[in-house]
Design a protein around this motif. Structure first.
Motif, PDB file in Angstrom:
ATOM      1  N   LEU A  42       0.783  -1.288  -0.119  1.00 39.77           N
ATOM      2  CA  LEU A  42      -0.031   0.068  -0.235  1.00 39.77           C
ATOM      3  C   LEU A  42       0.814   1.276   0.075  1.00 39.77           C
ATOM      4  O   LEU A  42       0.657   2.103  -0.910  1.00 39.77           O
ATOM      5  N   PRO A  43       2.025   1.328   0.848  1.00 37.98           N
ATOM      6  CA  PRO A  43       2.776   2.597   0.750  1.00 37.98           C
ATOM      7  C   PRO A  43       3.511   2.738  -0.545  1.00 37.98           C
ATOM      8  O   PRO A  43       3.417   3.954  -1.282  1.00 37.98           O
ATOM      9  N   LEU A  44       3.751   1.485  -1.321  1.00 35.96           N
ATOM     10  CA  LEU A  44       4.505   1.609  -2.529  1.00 35.96           C
ATOM     11  C   LEU A  44       3.533   2.208  -3.730  1.00 35.96           C
ATOM     12  O   LEU A  44       3.805   2.923  -4.412  1.00 35.96           O
ATOM     13  N   THR A  45       2.059   1.651  -3.367  1.00 36.57           N
ATOM     14  CA  THR A  45       1.098   2.173  -4.413  1.00 36.57           C
ATOM     15  C   THR A  45       0.881   3.664  -4.252  1.00 36.57           C
ATOM     16  O   THR A  45       0.762   4.307  -5.163  1.00 36.57           O
ATOM     17  N   VAL A  46       0.902   4.161  -2.969  1.00 34.07           N
ATOM     18  CA  VAL A  46       0.601   5.479  -2.686  1.00 34.07           C
ATOM     19  C   VAL A  46       1.709   6.341  -3.392  1.00 34.07           C
ATOM     20  O   VAL A  46       1.518   7.459  -4.063  1.00 34.07           O
ATOM     21  N   ILE A  47       3.251   5.759  -3.273  1.00 34.74           N
ATOM     22  CA  ILE A  47       3.977   6.478  -3.678  1.00 34.74           C
ATOM     23  C   ILE A  47       4.047   6.560  -5.587  1.00 34.74           C
ATOM     24  O   ILE A  47       4.407   7.548  -6.297  1.00 34.74           O
ATOM     25  N   ALA A  48       3.497   5.534  -5.924  1.00 38.35           N
ATOM     26  CA  ALA A  48       3.205   5.167  -7.437  1.00 38.35           C
ATOM     27  C   ALA A  48       2.332   6.048  -7.896  1.00 38.35           C
ATOM     28  O   ALA A  48       2.443   6.676  -9.067  1.00 38.35           O
ATOM     29  N   VAL A  49       1.157   6.500  -7.061  1.00 40.48           N
ATOM     30  CA  VAL A  49       0.154   7.208  -7.572  1.00 40.48           C
ATOM     31  C   VAL A  49       0.508   8.851  -7.362  1.00 40.48           C
ATOM     32  O   VAL A  49       0.242   9.564  -8.493  1.00 40.48           O
TER      33      VAL A  49
END
Length: 94
Positions: free
Chosen positions: A51-58
């Motif tokens: 989830l934190p990696l996805t937030v960074i990607a977004v």
């Protein structure tokens, strides 16, 4: 309906590497949340990592959308490939 289609086209086109990474990250996040909710509590580490990696990607995707309006598409795509290659070299070299 036309405004919705136009908005979706503006959101996804032109397709860059960051678009693909973000879509893949969102799919993996949904899967990680599903695994965390259906399995025991030890499976929550999947969601805690992705989830934190996805937030960074977004966030990077939002920056990509701003840059796509200001920078030539080819230059932006070349820059993304270079950054991706450098990240691959830094994290996965042996």
């Amino acid at each position: 309906m036309y405004r919705l289609v136009k908005g979706l086209k503006h959101l996804f086109f032109p397709v860059t590497l960051m678009t693909l990474v973000t879509i893949l990250g969102i799919i993996l996040s949904v899967q990680a949340v599903y695994v965390a909710l259906t399995n025991d509590h030890t499976a929550a580490i999947y969601a805690a990592v992705i989830l934190p990696l996805t937030v960074i990607a977004v966030i990077l995707y939002a920056i990509d959308r701003v840059l796509i309006k200001r920078v030539n598409y080819f230059k932006l795509l070349l820059g993304e490939v270079i950054v991706l290659g450098l990240l691959y070299y830094v994290f996965f070299r042996m």
